[in-house]
Design an enzyme around this catalytic site. Structure first.
Site, PDB file in Angstrom:
ATOM      1  N   LYS A  79     -69.646 -19.931 -35.480  1.00 45.71           N
ATOM      2  CA  LYS A  79     -69.060 -21.093 -34.805  1.00 45.71           C
ATOM      3  C   LYS A  79     -68.190 -20.662 -33.634  1.00 45.71           C
ATOM      4  CE  LYS A  79     -67.079 -22.543 -38.593  1.00 45.71           C
ATOM      5  NZ  LYS A  79     -67.654 -21.567 -39.530  1.00 45.71           N
ATOM      6  N   THR A  80     -67.321 -19.699 -33.900  1.00 45.02           N
ATOM      7  CA  THR A  80     -66.410 -19.262 -32.842  1.00 45.02           C
ATOM      8  C   THR A  80     -67.194 -18.583 -31.722  1.00 45.02           C
ATOM      9  OG1 THR A  80     -64.675 -19.026 -34.483  1.00 45.02           O
ATOM     10  CG2 THR A  80     -64.323 -17.924 -32.397  1.00 45.02           C
ATOM     11  N   ASP A 265     -61.752 -25.256 -31.873  1.00 41.07           N
ATOM     12  CA  ASP A 265     -62.174 -24.398 -32.991  1.00 41.07           C
ATOM     13  C   ASP A 265     -61.373 -24.799 -34.245  1.00 41.07           C
ATOM     14  OD1 ASP A 265     -63.476 -22.412 -34.379  1.00 41.07           O
ATOM     15  OD2 ASP A 265     -62.541 -20.722 -33.355  1.00 41.07           O
ATOM     16  N   GLU A 266     -61.858 -24.473 -35.414  1.00 44.89           N
ATOM     17  CA  GLU A 266     -61.157 -24.763 -36.679  1.00 44.89           C
ATOM     18  C   GLU A 266     -60.746 -26.239 -36.773  1.00 44.89           C
ATOM     19  OE1 GLU A 266     -60.915 -22.369 -38.901  1.00 44.89           O
ATOM     20  OE2 GLU A 266     -60.816 -20.450 -37.846  1.00 44.89           O
ATOM     21  N   GLN A 311     -63.218 -24.833 -45.414  1.00 45.48           N
ATOM     22  CA  GLN A 311     -62.145 -23.903 -45.055  1.00 45.48           C
ATOM     23  C   GLN A 311     -60.857 -24.625 -44.674  1.00 45.48           C
ATOM     24  OE1 GLN A 311     -63.176 -20.277 -42.770  1.00 45.48           O
ATOM     25  NE2 GLN A 311     -65.214 -21.153 -42.655  1.00 45.48           N
ATOM     26  N   ARG A 681     -64.076 -13.410 -45.694  1.00 49.48           N
ATOM     27  CA  ARG A 681     -63.607 -12.532 -44.609  1.00 49.48           C
ATOM     28  C   ARG A 681     -64.296 -11.171 -44.677  1.00 49.48           C
ATOM     29  NH1 ARG A 681     -62.934 -15.898 -41.569  1.00 49.48           N
ATOM     30  NH2 ARG A 681     -63.770 -17.163 -43.235  1.00 49.48           N
TER      31      ARG A 681
END
Ligand SMILES: Nc1ncnc2c1ncn2[C@@H]1O[C@H](COP(=O)(O)OP(=O)(O)OP(=O)(O)O)[C@@H](O)[C@H]1O
Ligand SMILES: [Mg+2]
Length: 813
Positions: A79-80, A265-266, A311, A681
């Site tokens: 995504k990032t 983002d996020e 998340q 992660r």
């Protein structure tokens, strides 16, 4: 004047923004070893190159035009990366002016990485785009516009500690009983209202019981005090910007014209105020997407948000998971793109993460897969206690580095709460493992650093009473509480600011002549330093002058307290930070009248930078050449990052999931999402561990295995040590555990590990004892009695152990 060294700068960080493909686009000749040959401008990247290393749905997201776009996908699916490439694509292929781009990231560090990555792709012109956190973007808008709301442009930004002080003052003024109305609780209430865009007037109007009315009264006075100090707290930054855009159509129009592309983002962690901000900036009217609309009218900006509902981990700060779930309803013409391939982790790691998150209810199932193969199994370890857990982690990192399977910089150790870092630090120091703790008592929270910042703030904004009061007699310069009270009374009487009153302290009724002289000296110093700030002097120069002129440095240098030496080092570090800041190249002035890039890196700009640093901004940069350092951090800070090797520690019910969440389904679901963030992660190796005994508030706590640990599928696990394989000491210290939920593997193991109840020996300090494993020892202290008696026993080379006597195999000699 003391002169400060500048610490060396380190290189690129090990963050998920790292995009090796981008480097491949530029051959070594451009990387900079041969300066003469180096082309002045980067070659233009072709469209193909910009899309290289992306899968089909990722490409679609990069090139999408028009309607609002939502990219939803699990962790590590790019995504990032897509968001970053899209920015480069907008500039390079769609000829968007870099100044027309607003990209929002969750941390300043992620913003810096993203900007650097885009610059790698399209060159220096990308400098003037806005890539920042919500807070930083709002500060920039407010500095320019907030005078319309009666603030001055140089307003201070109050952080959590300032907020607490101010709220404590407010509660005191209102004579609130701190037991009934703890300032922290009031602050939390205020913060929630601000995150929901409820100002103090509306809060008062809504209050329908005494408690709420009192809270609303505190809210109102708190805002009044902030305003007269020309200060805003973090939540104000967003709320005030939204209110500004709503109240002034011309301001809104300016920014709508300016920002033609908004990317977030996020997105799953945005709160209501941030959501409203995005809506204000992007215009709500979807009919404007019609092709034939008036060419002069400003149509809506193109919006792209990326996120993962699994998340969302900031509900306690007002984040609203609905923002992402409702995107399609909020923006009816929107398009959604799903990404399903994970490029970060091995299949074993993904299976573990999926097994945990799939127990949350009401989520959309995802089909996340990896083509990296199963990879290493997930290593599980049940430790005797938290020290044993830390030793296991240290030893394992040693083994990996010896085998050249990883460098310390590839490794992250995660835990649920900051306090858990201490034991790891102790072991790492002892074993010489290089490490850095992110968060905890932060650099900017240290007293001397706060003092220095308060000086600068007060110079930039003398209305800032909290900062001014902090430094007025720091170091001691004969301006005591009595003198301050006299000046304050005069300020109230005359309706002036505290600083204005200080400027003619001699008029204050009842003030001692000696105090007047001391105050005059202070005022003269402030005015002198202020003239430097007003002249736009570099932040580091002003800071050094301030530390010297105020006597702050001298006081530390003369002190015999060894801590003061560390304080001097910290101040040297702060000056170095300011120097680096002042040395940063200033982007070229743009022809865009709405460009708000500060022209010079002076004190106000420096203060803005330091006010907005967050824990995650301290994540160490890992230089590719060196071995780097192990990063220790809480799970919350780990969001968006990735590491080849991850240790997820403290997996005990009551630790993680956190005690607070155990009885509450919503909170447990949030803990589960946090576990999902932690597990995902890891790129290649993942370790999960727990301790049978962990000291909590000085007494040993025997927590059962975390339910998340039980949920990991057996086939991905490699248990290095289970509860059944504990040392004899532990088998005997294990108490009767509460009956576990459904008889899982580790619950069974727990049961096996339970010892027999035995008679408690009665011991007192000085007694000699013998222990089955540790041998002879001397009792140092005994706390508690009967079944709860805990003895600290010195076993010589084995150290001092705290043993629950009811279970420890100890005999009195
Ligand atoms: N198409 C691709 N080919 C190869 N590597 C990729 C591809 N897409 C992403 N990656 C890599 O996968 C890793 C994860 O990507 P990224 O951090 O963008 O994922 P994310 O969805 O933002 O994750 P998170 O949800 O944790 O924020 C990064 O190292 C990235 O460079
Ligand atoms: Mg990401």
């Amino acid at each position: 004047m003391t002169s400060f060294p500048i610490p060396a700068r380190s290189d690129s960080a090990r963050q998920s923004l790292t995009d090796p493909d981008a480097d491949a686009l530029f051959p070594a000749s451009d990387a900079g070893s041969d300066l003469e040959e180096r082309p002045r401008r980067r070659p233009r990247v072709t469209a193909d190159q910009l899309l290289e290393g992306l899968n089909e749905p990722q490409r679609e997201a990069v090139v999408h035009e028009g309607a609002p776009l939502l990219v939803v996908a699990g962790a590590g699916s790019g995504k990032t990366r897509v968001l970053t490439r899209r920015i480069a694509w907008l500039i390079s292929e769609r000829k968007a002016h870099p100044g027309s781009i607003l990209a929002i990231t969750f941390t300043n560090k992620a913003a810096a990485e993203m900007r650097a990555r885009v610059e790698d792709l399209v060159g220096g012109r990308a400098k003037i785009m806005w890539v920042s956190t919500f807070h930083s973007a709002c500060v920039r808008i407010l500095r320019k516009e907030v005078e319309r709301f009666g603030y001055k442009s140089g307003f201070s930004i109050y952080d959590a500690a300032d907020q607490k002080r101010l709220m404590a003052l407010v509660c005191k003024d209102l004579e609130l009983d701190p037991k009934r109305y703890p300032p922290n609780a009031v602050l939390h209430w205020v913060s929630n209202h601000k995150n929901d865009l409820v100002d103090h007037e509306s809060a008062a109007a809504r209050a329908d019981n005494d408690l709420e009315r009192t809270y609303a009264e505190a809210y109102s006075l708190y805002q009044q005090r902030l305003k007269s100090a020309n200060a805003m707290d973090f939540d104000d930054l967003i709320m005030t910007t939204v209110h500004l855009l709503q109240a002034f159509p011309d301001v809104r129009e300016t920014y709508r014209r300016r920002f033609r592309h908004v990317l977030v983002d996020e997105y799953q962690d945005t709160n209501h105020a941030q959501y409203a901000l995005v809506r204000e900036l992007c215009a709500e009217d979807p009919s404007a997407y019609d092709a034939g609309s008036d060419p002069d009218a400003v149509g809506p900006a193109e919006l792209m948000v990326v996120g993962d509902a699994d998340q969302s981990i900031y509900a306690f700060r007002g984040a609203n998971i609905r923002n992402i779930l409702d995107f399609e309803e909020d923006f009816p013409q929107s398009r959604t793109i799903l990404l399903e391939q994970n490029y970060r982790s091995t299949q074993n790691i993904l299976s573990a993460a999926n097994a945990v998150i799939s127990r949350n209810q009401g989520r959309k199932p995802k089909n996340l897969w990896s083509d990296q193969g199963r990879g290493e199994p997930i290593v599980g370890y049940v430790a005797d206690d938290e020290h044993d857990e830390a030793r296991f982690v240290a030893k394992e990192i040693d083994t990996l580095t010896d085998a050249k399977a990883a460098r310390p910089g590839d490794v992250a150790v995660f835990y649920r709460t900051n306090a858990q870092s201490r034991v790891f630090e102790e072991v790492f120091i002892r074993t010489g493992m290089p490490y850095k703790v992110v968060g905890g008592v932060r650099f900017y929270e240290r007293k001397e650093v706060r003092d220095a910042i308060a000086y600068l703030r007060m110079l930039a904004n003398t209305d800032d009473e909290i900062s001014l009061r902090r430094v007025v007699n720091e170091p001691k310069r004969g301006i005591g509480d009595r003198a301050i009270a006299c000046v304050e009374a005069m300020a109230r009487r005359d309706g002036t600011t505290f600083f204005e009153a200080l400027q003619h302290a001699e008029d204050a009724p009842g003030i001692a002549t000696r105090s007047v002289t001391c105050i005059a000296g202070f005022v003269a110093m402030v005015e002198e330093l202020q003239s430097m700030v007003d002249a736009g002097e570099r932040a580091d120069v002003v800071l050094e002058a301030t530390l010297a002129r105020s006597g702050y440095l001298a006081a530390l240098e003369e002190s015999e307290d060894p801590q003061d030496e560390t304080r001097l080092d910290n101040l040297a570090e702060l000056v170095a930070v300011a120097r680096e800041f002042a040395d940063e190249p200033v982007p070229p002035p743009s022809d865009d009248p709405a460009d708000l890039t500060p022209a010079r890196p002076g004190v106000p700009e420096f203060l803005e930078r330091v006010s907005l640093v967050a824990d995650s901004d301290q994540i160490p940069d890992q230089d590719d050449e060196s071995l780097g350092v192990v990063t220790l951090m809480t799970l919350h800070t780990a969001k968006g990052l990735e590491f080849p090797v991850v240790f997820l520690t403290g997996l005990e019910d009551g630790v993680f999931p956190h005690q607070r969440s155990l009885g509450d389904r919503t909170e447990l679901e949030e803990e589960r999402r946090l576990a999902y963030v932690g597990l995902t992660r890891a790129e290649q190796r993942l370790y999960v561990s727990r301790a049978l005994v962990r000291s909590a508030w000085g007494a040993p706590a025997h927590n059962p295995a975390s339910r998340f640990l039980d949920e990991l599928p057996d086939e991905v696990m490699d248990w290095r040590r289970t509860a059944a394989e504990q040392s004899s000491w532990n088998r005997s210290v294990m108490p009767q555990l509460p009956t576990r939920r459904f008889g899982s593997a580790s619950a069974k193991a727990d049961a096996e590990a339970r010892g027999q109840k035995r008679e408690v020996p009665s011991l007192s300090p000085g007694d000699r004892v013998t222990h089955d494993s540790f041998g002879m020892g001397t009792v140092v202290a005994v706390e508690g009695a009967a079944d709860k008696a805990v003895a600290s026993i010195d076993f010589g080379s084995d150290g001092v152990k705290r043993l629950l006597l009811r279970y420890a195999p100890v005999e009195k000699l």
